[in-house]
Write a protein that holds these residues in place. Structure first.
Motif, PDB file in Angstrom:
ATOM      1  N   UNK A   1       0.834  -1.212   0.000  1.00  0.00           N
ATOM      2  CA  UNK A   1       0.000   0.000   0.000  1.00  0.00           C
ATOM      3  C   UNK A   1       0.870   1.265   0.000  1.00  0.00           C
ATOM      4  N   UNK A   2       1.919   1.378   0.857  1.00  0.00           N
ATOM      5  CA  UNK A   2       2.800   2.547   0.755  1.00  0.00           C
ATOM      6  C   UNK A   2       3.438   2.701  -0.629  1.00  0.00           C
TER       7      UNK A   2
ATOM      8  N   UNK B   1       7.804   2.051   3.985  1.00  0.00           N
ATOM      9  CA  UNK B   1       7.052   2.983   4.822  1.00  0.00           C
ATOM     10  C   UNK B   1       7.878   4.238   5.088  1.00  0.00           C
ATOM     11  N   UNK B   2       9.187   4.080   5.365  1.00  0.00           N
ATOM     12  CA  UNK B   2      10.045   5.237   5.549  1.00  0.00           C
ATOM     13  C   UNK B   2      10.095   6.082   4.280  1.00  0.00           C
ATOM     14  N   UNK B   3      10.191   5.420   3.126  1.00  0.00           N
ATOM     15  CA  UNK B   3      10.232   6.150   1.861  1.00  0.00           C
ATOM     16  C   UNK B   3       8.963   6.964   1.655  1.00  0.00           C
ATOM     17  N   UNK B   4       7.821   6.393   2.040  1.00  0.00           N
ATOM     18  CA  UNK B   4       6.560   7.133   1.938  1.00  0.00           C
ATOM     19  C   UNK B   4       6.624   8.415   2.757  1.00  0.00           C
ATOM     20  N   UNK B   5       7.109   8.348   3.990  1.00  0.00           N
ATOM     21  CA  UNK B   5       7.171   9.542   4.833  1.00  0.00           C
ATOM     22  C   UNK B   5       8.200  10.552   4.302  1.00  0.00           C
ATOM     23  N   UNK B   6       9.299  10.076   3.732  1.00  0.00           N
ATOM     24  CA  UNK B   6      10.284  10.981   3.138  1.00  0.00           C
ATOM     25  C   UNK B   6       9.674  11.712   1.947  1.00  0.00           C
TER      26      UNK B   6
ATOM     27  N   UNK C   1       9.721  13.464  11.257  1.00  0.00           N
ATOM     28  CA  UNK C   1       9.823  12.645  12.470  1.00  0.00           C
ATOM     29  C   UNK C   1       9.372  11.210  12.205  1.00  0.00           C
ATOM     30  N   UNK C   2       8.258  11.046  11.494  1.00  0.00           N
ATOM     31  CA  UNK C   2       7.745   9.702  11.230  1.00  0.00           C
ATOM     32  C   UNK C   2       8.714   8.884  10.384  1.00  0.00           C
TER      33      UNK C   2
ATOM     34  N   UNK D   1      18.528   0.114   0.808  1.00  0.00           N
ATOM     35  CA  UNK D   1      18.665   1.434   1.422  1.00  0.00           C
ATOM     36  C   UNK D   1      18.506   2.558   0.394  1.00  0.00           C
ATOM     37  N   UNK D   2      18.735   2.242  -0.887  1.00  0.00           N
ATOM     38  CA  UNK D   2      18.627   3.253  -1.938  1.00  0.00           C
ATOM     39  C   UNK D   2      17.175   3.509  -2.346  1.00  0.00           C
ATOM     40  N   UNK D   3      16.243   2.808  -1.730  1.00  0.00           N
ATOM     41  CA  UNK D   3      14.828   2.919  -2.105  1.00  0.00           C
ATOM     42  C   UNK D   3      14.306   4.356  -2.137  1.00  0.00           C
TER      43      UNK D   3
END
Length: 520
Positions: free
Chosen positions: A90-91, A137-142, A171-172, A316-318
């Motif tokens: 989903x992200x 999920x981190x990429x989505x927040x970035x 922060x997320x 990590x390059x995502x």
């Protein structure tokens, strides 16, 4: 309306292509199984910030993704791949949708259609969409944080809320994966302001409000860690993990040029096109709009920042992949008639066309991959071979020449179809990949033989099999050959099938590449 329908059809097609993989595949024995074990331990111990892995402090990751694993476990009573996988799939779709909407005034409909296809079928992005990890999920927040920054600096009406959502998303991102979730947005926005000649406005965006939100939320997070586990755990989390894993890593250490070597398959099969256009667009003579400059800056800044970090993995390059793909598509109209564009598709198409002969050769030569001798795997390889050949035919068919977008659709569609077909082989090959079937067999044997002790030998990350067995697993030193007879207490020994030659075992149940040995 047509574009909206096409977009929805693409997202639906992605679900259809990947859902069999989420329904049928096993958790990998390394990171995925470890997250399940940590979540179970946290639920037993009623902790939410100070995690442990078999009693040892686990300070590698922030809590957000582990909370998701814990919630899914509590909700369903078990670890479900299809449910956990949705928090990556989903992200991935949301990232494509956000950037697509972000660039709607700068890329035409056909261009965005091509960009969506290229992004969703890029090697590492495609794989990450069904991987139980926190990177997507981190990429989505970035992406959300950088979009909010863009809206703020562009001064568009109705974007005052971005002053609050920008630091919240930053922060997320950090709360999901760690310090890089903060470092990447900070570096990209700072470098862009320098490139655009607006560095004097730095504190307008990284204002007291931004820093205040970040400091308050981080202080609350660290305070929760302190209240659960004390100063020692907090010190280890901040100093030994957050700092050392970013700047002085001991895991996944690679040279600074690592991503120069791996970016080619991180972006595959579009790497030649994307990297070629990005390099061509760096020339001083190329006129760039503000958003082109921003996306180009984001692509290169993330690449450089991650190259400077000691710990490196392809995944990590995502965060760079969405910006790289859309940057290339933004500049593509300049190079439509360049022979390089056609060649950049022809080369990967030709390699993909070799999928079936390569599989036949590999399975006949390398006996360690016998599990690939599967009808559905061969069918998937056949689909890839036909897709590559079909792409080449239409790419160089001078009678009915097709546009780049049509060629991309052919190749991307072939990749998606091959993944869908190949996924149906997972039930038969999963016993060679994860520990799910091994543990299920062990539980069945334990019930039949009235044995309640499990040991593991010469298996990687075997201690985390407690996520399947719901009880501790005793890990035997791999250099010590365990006894299979004359034991005071009977136990089941879980090991590799190839290790059976070192044991004097007669009561054995084989499960793919693994075995369950009854030790009496």
């Amino acid at each position: 309306m047509r574009e909206s329908r096409e977009r929805r059809l693409l997202y639906l097609s992605l679900f259809v292509a990947l859902i069999p993989m989420l329904l049928l595949r096993d958790f990998t024995s390394s990171n995925e199984l470890r997250y399940l074990s940590i979540a179970d331990e946290a639920l037993r111990n009623h902790v939410f910030f100070a995690f442990t892995n078999h009693g040892a402090p686990f300070t590698d990751k922030p809590p957000l993704y582990l909370w998701i694993v814990m919630f899914c476990r509590w909700l369903t009573g078990a670890h479900k791949m299809w449910l956990l996988g949705l928090f990556s799939l989903v992200p991935a779709i949301l990232i494509a949708r956000i950037i697509d909407k972000w660039t709607m005034y700068d890329i035409d409909g056909e261009g965005r259609s091509m960009a969506r296809l290229m992004l969703l079928t890029s090697g590492i992005f495609f794989v990450s969409a069904v991987t139980v990890r926190m990177d997507m999920l981190m990429t989505l927040f970035i992406v959300l944080a950088l979009r909010e920054f863009w809206y703020m600096q562009s001064g568009e009406p109705g974007t005052k809320h971005c002053r609050w959502t920008f630091p919240l998303y930053v922060f997320l991102a950090g709360f999901t994966k760690g310090p890089l979730g903060f470092v990447i947005p900070f570096a990209v926005t700072t470098i862009y302001l320098i490139v655009d000649g607006k560095i004097r406005l730095f504190f307008k965006y990284w204002s007291w409000r931004t820093w205040g939100v970040l400091i308050i939320l981080t202080a609350a997070w660290f305070g929760a860690i302190y209240s659960e586990a004390g100063a020692g755990y907090l010190h280890e989390f901040i100093v030994k993990q957050v700092v050392s894993r970013t700047f002085d890593a001991t895991y996944h250490v690679q040279p600074f040029y690592y991503y120069l070597l791996t970016i080619w398959y991180i972006l595959a099969p579009w790497s030649l096109m994307v990297i070629g256009i990005i390099i061509a667009s760096l020339r001083p003579s190329v006129v760039r709009s503000s958003i082109q400059t921003f996306f180009l800056t984001a692509s290169l800044t993330i690449f450089v920042v991650l190259s400077c970090v000691d710990s490196k993995l392809q995944i990590y390059m995502l965060p760079a992949v969405p910006f790289m793909v859309y940057t290339a598509v933004m500049f593509l109209p300049r190079y439509y008639h360049n022979k390089w564009i056609r060649l950049s598709i022809a080369i990967p198409a030709a390699l993909i066309m070799l999928a079936l002969p390569a599989l036949i050769f590999a399975t006949s030569v390398f006996k360690g991959i016998d599990y690939l001798n599967n009808g559905m795997i061969y069918a998937a390889a056949t689909v890839l071979t036909l897709a590559g050949g079909n792409t080449l035919y239409h790419l160089y068919n001078e009678v009915h020449p097709e546009r780049t977008i049509q060629i991309v659709r052919r190749l991307a569609g072939g990749i998606g179809m091959a993944v869908f077909v190949g996924a149906w082989a997972l039930p038969s090959v999963s016993s060679d990949i994860g520990y799910g079937k091994l543990c299920k067999t062990a539980e069945k044997v334990a019930t039949e033989r009235h044995i309640n002790t499990f040991c593991a030998w010469q298996l990687d990350h075997a201690e985390n099999m407690d996520a399947y067995l719901n009880q501790p697993v005793n890990v035997i030193n791999r250099n010590i050959v365990p006894s299979t007879t004359s034991n005071k207490k009977p136990y089941l020994l879980l090991t590799k099938k190839e290790s059976l030659s070192k044991l004097q075992a007669s009561d054995v149940y084989t499960v793919g590449g693994f075995a369950v040995v009854v030790c009496k």
